[in-house]
Structure formats: structure tokens, C-alpha cells
Design an enzyme around this catalytic site. Structure first.
Site, PDB file in Angstrom:
ATOM      1  N   THR A 401       0.884  -1.149   0.000  1.00 26.28           N
ATOM      2  CA  THR A 401       0.000   0.000   0.000  1.00 26.28           C
ATOM      3  C   THR A 401       0.922   1.198   0.000  1.00 26.28           C
ATOM      4  OG1 THR A 401      -1.627  -1.356   1.143  1.00 26.28           O
ATOM      5  CG2 THR A 401      -1.827   1.009   1.505  1.00 26.28           C
ATOM      6  N   ASN A 421      -3.590  -3.640  -2.668  1.00 24.60           N
ATOM      7  CA  ASN A 421      -3.458  -4.795  -1.786  1.00 24.60           C
ATOM      8  C   ASN A 421      -2.058  -5.390  -1.875  1.00 24.60           C
ATOM      9  OD1 ASN A 421      -4.411  -6.342   0.304  1.00 24.60           O
ATOM     10  ND2 ASN A 421      -5.154  -7.983  -1.021  1.00 24.60           N
ATOM     11  N   GLU A 440      -7.844  -6.703  -4.107  1.00 22.79           N
ATOM     12  CA  GLU A 440      -8.495  -6.383  -2.820  1.00 22.79           C
ATOM     13  C   GLU A 440      -9.604  -7.363  -2.460  1.00 22.79           C
ATOM     14  OE1 GLU A 440      -7.338  -4.207  -0.802  1.00 22.79           O
ATOM     15  OE2 GLU A 440      -6.455  -2.547  -1.948  1.00 22.79           O
ATOM     16  N   ASP A 443      -9.190  -9.098   0.662  1.00 23.73           N
ATOM     17  CA  ASP A 443      -9.427  -8.454   1.966  1.00 23.73           C
ATOM     18  C   ASP A 443     -10.799  -8.811   2.538  1.00 23.73           C
ATOM     19  OD1 ASP A 443      -6.978  -7.309   2.232  1.00 23.73           O
ATOM     20  OD2 ASP A 443      -7.600  -5.259   1.850  1.00 23.73           O
ATOM     21  N   GLY A 492       1.220  -1.201   5.093  1.00 23.12           N
ATOM     22  CA  GLY A 492       1.670  -2.292   5.970  1.00 23.12           C
ATOM     23  C   GLY A 492       0.596  -3.302   6.329  1.00 23.12           C
TER      24      GLY A 492
END
Ligand code: GLY
Length: 590
Positions: A401, A421, A440, A443, A492
Site C-alpha cells: 500500500t 493490496n 483487494e 481483503d 503495511g
């Protein structure tokens, strides 16, 4: 479609959660505070009023110069180029976001999304611009169950509908002063003529070579003859320059309609993905109220769901506000930070998701009473095993990111965390667009109801649904006292929140941006039940002390994060800025 302004509902319009209680000292009796005010000496009240007026005037006037910290020198320069042309912080944010999309493709891009925390000086409007990706309209909770392994990580089935282009257009139209032709110009130039990639690119690309090789357009752009390029490789992105030009000319329609949309959908479907034209047409950015809290006199504004960042940060700070950390030795202090993280991260996994789909008890999670309850389960002499808190399926997020922070001469503020991502997202570029798509979708809880690698079941709040935003950890944050304003954030993955937490604690001790971005890092996220720490994140005494308390410690073999921070010190109207020494970023005050 335009954008949606999310109205105050329980999850987005919190009263400031009081984190100022210092339970390690006797609590004032009810009413004692107001009595103190009534009898305060007149001179003290006058001095306080004067300080308030001075700060208010300075705040209204702005610092008179600007500061930008970003993960890449070319992106920081792009921001200043636009400020020099009469743009404000929001135009600069468009320029920096677009430049990062070109020069740091492993971290963010037009094919991704993010969260921009904004403060407009003229009226104090403070919002989170939510450009988070959405699940395609034909996506569903079981879509990865029978798919090939890795389908939520590599290739077009991993990609959510991008939000970054819509957010840039929204920023320019509703907050900026300059046309997109001007604010996108530096990014277009870097994409057209190319730039030499750095060591970070060379390191990040290695584990993603196979994914990029799966996409002919991506490997032609990001690899060197189908292999990982070395630092110094000239990265030219002609198709991306053309897509950026279409956005500059046509705004939203330059990406979500016309030839770009057609090529995106065609490319995704040819590669086995499920996007349709309607996914792009219907994408909306959202303006949300940031979450607000207080910790030892510091006002904190941070990301609201669908990012978990602000919630976990404020919940952990609420727990920590009951201790006088400054009086504790290193291990005792870190023990409390770890125990606060353990509890706040557990609630993330249990409750949080997209507010359009899930009702979240945010008022309760951020209340002082709830923090006091959690605090009462913390023992000063022993770590509590996570299992003792009750089993919840944990999640981890990809960590490539990026973040940038801006303060302009008028006092407009931007803290933006953007993502695709994992490094280079899905590794997939639809032919003719130059747009590297995110991954993503990973996620989301991709297998809710199924036991995960810890043998735990859960993830209902963050299950996949059509049009839903996946839960994020991005934590763009403002910290404010009457004297100082901090604008900060970092990449992170799930460690983002613990990195910002450590920076807040460092700010509370009076340190400046150089220190916040440099502090040694350690992290606990409930599960796995271990404290991860950087090579220099814990001293030998810390390690001995934490092990004695029963913590399991795991050294991460690299230093993580890439924090970018700006401070406006109103006492001398001074700006200072810092880029994380772990990265290749550039911070400048001009
Ligand atoms: N993809 C990283 C995050 O949203 O936190």
C-alpha cells in the site's frame, strides 16, 4: 453516477470518545471539573483565551508554506509542481495520488482504491473520501470456494471495482482549484517518458513475477523480458498515460465509461473475471465522517468503516488512556500496548465490515465504559492468551500500500492511504489500458463459515456480497492539540494500525515527525497469538521482560512500513515533514 455523502449514523458520527481518563490516578469526583473552571483565576482564563485566539488566527491563516511527504520523490515533486501553479492541497493530492500510481505501481494505482482524510481550512470541513473498491455485482460469498487456488490473489477474479479514479475526479471537482489536465500532468509525463525504478520495486516484483507473467499486458510493462527487472530499469507506461489523458479530458467518464470501460471489462472477462459495464457505471465514492476520539489532550481523526483503522486505533488508545505509560519501564509499557492491540484487533475481526451492509456497534466499541471493561481483563504481570478472549477468525491484509501527507500554505490537510493490496495487486492488466488491477477481493473473508488456517470460523461481517466494500486497515490520521497538528499514515496491511498507534504514542510524548516515522515497531493482532517485531523493534531488556510475562515473540526478518508524516507546529508556525527511513520516500517543506 456521482458520489454519496454518508449521513451521521451510529457508525460514522460518534461523539468524541473520551480517552482522557487517567485511571492510574484518583479520578475527579463528578462535578469537580466544572467547579475548577468556576474558580479558575481570571489571569489563567485570560491567558487561555489569548492562547486560543492566537491558535485560531494562525489556524485560519495557515502556515504560509507547504509540506509534502510521500513514498517517492517524483510523487512529492508532482505535488509541489501543482501547488506552484496555484493549486491547493487537494489538487496536490490528485497529483501525488496519480504520480504514485505511475512510479510506485507495486503500492497503489488507477486499478486500486484508498481513503483520503481531508480538512478544508476555510470552513473546517473534515471528511474521509472513501474510494475503496467494491465487489462486482455478480460476486458472492462462495465465489472462491470452487475456484483455482490463489484466485482471490492473482488474476482478474481477484480484482474489486477500482475507486481511485473516481476519487481523483471527486477531489478535483469538489475540493480543488485546478482542472485535472493540470493536476494529472506530472503523472502523464512520468508514464509517457518513463522513469528508473528503485530498489524497492526490484525487491517487490520478485515474488510477483509468476502472477505478472500470467498477464501478457502486465509482463510487457512491468517485467524485463519476462523476468524481474533490476533497480535502474526504465519503466515506460504508454497505455497508462493514454488512460490518464482520457480521465484528464473526460473526468469520470474517461475511466468508468467509453473506450476505457470497454477495454477493462473485455480484458477482465477474457482473463476469467466477472466484471460487467454496470459495475463500473455504478461505482460511487463516498464522503464519510471520520471517526474522532481523544487521547491525553490530543484530538484524533481517522478512517471510519469500511476501514477498520480508526476503530482499532481509538479502541486501543481508549484502553491505554487508563495507564500512565510514561512512568512505566519499556517492557511493562509494551506489554500494555500489546494487550490493548490484542483486544482491539479481536473486535475488528468480530464486528467490522462495510457500513452499507453491516450494523456495527461502534458507539459501544469506542465508549470509555467498554474500554474500562477491556482494561479490567488486563493483568500487569501476565500476558492473556488470545484463546482466552474467545475464538474469532482472524484476517490479515496484503501490505503493498502507500501513504502521503500534505499541509498547504492555507492550512488545508490531506492524509491519504492508497492500495492495490498485495505487491502489483492481482498482477493483471486488461490489454490497452495500462491499468494494473488490485487484488483487494482477498481483503474480504473469502470463505466465511469455513474453518480457516487457525481452525476458526467467522468473518460474517466481512463476507463477500455484490457491491460491498471489503474491510481495510488503512489508517490516514490527523492528530491535533492547540499547539500542534500531525498528518500521518503508512502502508503495511494489518500492521498499519499498530504502526500508527506507536506514532500517536510518540506524538503524545512530544516528539516530531522524524521520530514518529523511525520508532522501532512491534505488533500484535489477536491471532496469531504472537508479538511480531522488527529487528530493532524491541531491546534485549524488552524481549526478556515480555517473555517473562508470557508473550511469544517473533522477529520479522525485515523492517516494515513506510510512514509519511507532516507536523504543523502552530507555536512558531513551523512545518516539518519526514519520510520513513525504511523506504525511498521524500519529504519536503517549501
Ligand atoms: N489492502 C490493504 C488494506 O486495505 O488494508
Amino acid at each position: 453516477m456521482g458520489f454519496i455523502r454518508v449521513l451521521p449514523i451510529e457508525s460514522t458520527a460518534m461523539p468524541e470518545s473520551s480517552s482522557d481518563l487517567d485511571l492510574s490516578h484518583p479520578s475527579p469526583r463528578p462535578g469537580a471539573g466544572s467547579k475548577g473552571w468556576r474558580y479558575a483565576p481570571a489571569a489563567f482564563v485570560k491567558a487561555l483565551l489569548l492562547a486560543f485566539v492566537v491558535c485560531a488566527v494562525q489556524a485560519a491563516e495557515g502556515p504560509g508554506h507547504a509540506a509534502i511527504a510521500s513514498a517517492h520523490p517524483l510523487a512529492t515533486r508532482a505535488g509541489f509542481e501543482v501547488l506552484d501553479q496555484g493549486g491547493n492541497a487537494f489538487d496536490a493530492a490528485v497529483a501525488v495520488s496519480a504520480a504514485l500510481a505511475v512510479v510506485e505501481p507495486q503500492g497503489s494505482g488507477l486499478g486500486g482504491g484508498g481513503f483520503w482524510l481531508l480538512r478544508r481550512a476555510e470552513d473546517g470541513k473534515t471528511v474521509i473520501l472513501d474510494g475503496r473498491e467494491t465487489a462486482p455485482l455478480t460476486a458472492g460469498p462462495d465465489m472462491y470456494r470452487d475456484a483455482r487456488p490463489g484466485a482471490s490473489l492473482d488474476g482478474p477474479l481477484a480484482a474489486g471495482i477500482p475507486g481511485l479514479p473516481a476519487a481523483l475526479v471527486h477531489l478535483a471537482e469538489h475540493f480543488g482549484r485546478l482542472p485535472l489536465e493540470k493536476s494529472l500532468a506530472p503523472a502523464i509525463r512520468h508514464a509517457e517518458t518513463g522513469f528508473a525504478v528503485g530498489e524497492r520495486y526490484a525487491v517487490a516484483v520478485k515474488p510477483r513475477v509468476a502472477a505478472l507473467q500470467g498477464s501478457p499486458a502486465a509482463s510487457a510493462i512491468f517485467l524485463d523480458h519476462y523476468a524481474a527487472p533490476r533497480a535502474g530499469f526504465l519503466l515506460v507506461q504508454k497505455d497508462l498515460a493514454e488512460t490518464l489523458r482520457r480521465i484528464a479530458r473526460e473526468g469520470r467518464a474517461g475511466f468508468y465509461g467509453g473506450s476505457t470501460a470497454q477495454r477493462l471489462v473485455q480484458g477482465v472477462r477474457a482473463g476469467g473475471g466477472i466484471w460487467q459495464g454496470a459495475d463500473l457505471e455504478r461505482y460511487s465514492v463516498m464522503e464519510r465522517f471520520p471517526l474522532r476520539g481523544r487521547y491525553r489532550g490530543i484530538s484524533i481523526s481517522s478512517a471510519a468503516p469500511p476501514s477498520s483503522g480508526g476503530t482499532v486505533l481509538l479502541e486501543a488508545l481508549n484502553i491505554l488512556s487508563g495507564y500512565d505509560l510514561a512512568r512505566l519501564d519499556g517492557a511493562a509499557r509494551k506489554h500494555l500496548v500489546i494487550e490493548a492491540e490484542r483486544r482491539a484487533y479481536r473486535d475488528r475481526d468480530l464486528y467490522l465490515g462495510d457500513p452499507a451492509f453491516v450494523r456495527m456497534p461502534l458507539g459501544r466499541l469506542l465508549s470509555p465504559a467498554y474500554a474500562a471493561g477491556l482494561r479490567s481483563s488486563i493483568r500487569l504481570d501476565r500476558a492473556l492468551p488470545s484463546a482466552a478472549l474467545g475464538a474469532v477468525a482472524p484476517s490479515r491484509q496484503g501490505d503493498n500500500t502507500t501513504h502521503f501527507s500534505i499541509v498547504d500554505k492555507d492550512g488545508n490537510l490531506v492524509a491519504a492511504t492508497l492500495s492495490v493490496n498485495n505487491a502489483f495487486g492481482s498482477g493483471f492488466v486488461p490489454a490497452g489500458t495500462g491499468v494494473l488491477l488490485n487484488d483487494e477481493m482477498d481483503d474480504f473473508a473469502t470463505a466465511p463459515g469455513q474453518p480457516n488456517s487457525y481452525g476458526l470460523v467467522g468473518g460474517a461481517a466481512n463476507a463477500i456480497a455484490p457491491g460491498k466494500r471489503m474491510l481495510s486497515s488503512m489508517t490516514p490520521t490527523f492528530l491535533e492539540t492547540p499547539e500542534r497538528v500531525a498528518v500521518l499514515g503508512t502502508p503495511g496491511g494489518s500492521r498499519i494500525i499498530s504502526m500508527v498507534l506507536l506514532a500517536v504514542l510518540d506524538f503524545a510524548e512530544g516528539h516530531g515527525p522524524e521520530s514518529w516515522v523511525s520508532v522501532g515497531r512491534f505488533h500484535h493482532q489477536y491471532l496469531p497469538d504472537a508479538v511480531e517485531y522488527e529487528p530493532d523493534g524491541l531491546s534485549r531488556e524488552d524481549i526478556r521482560g515480555l517473555e517473562k510475562l508470557g508473550h511469544t515473540l517473533q522477529k520479522v526478518p525485515y523492517r516494515y512500513g513506510d510512514m509519511q508524516a507532516v507536523q504543523w507546529d502552530k507555536r512558531g508556525n513551523r512545518l516539518s515533514a519526514a519520510s520513513d527511513p525504511r523506504g525511498e520516500g521524500w519529504a519536503e517543506v517549501k
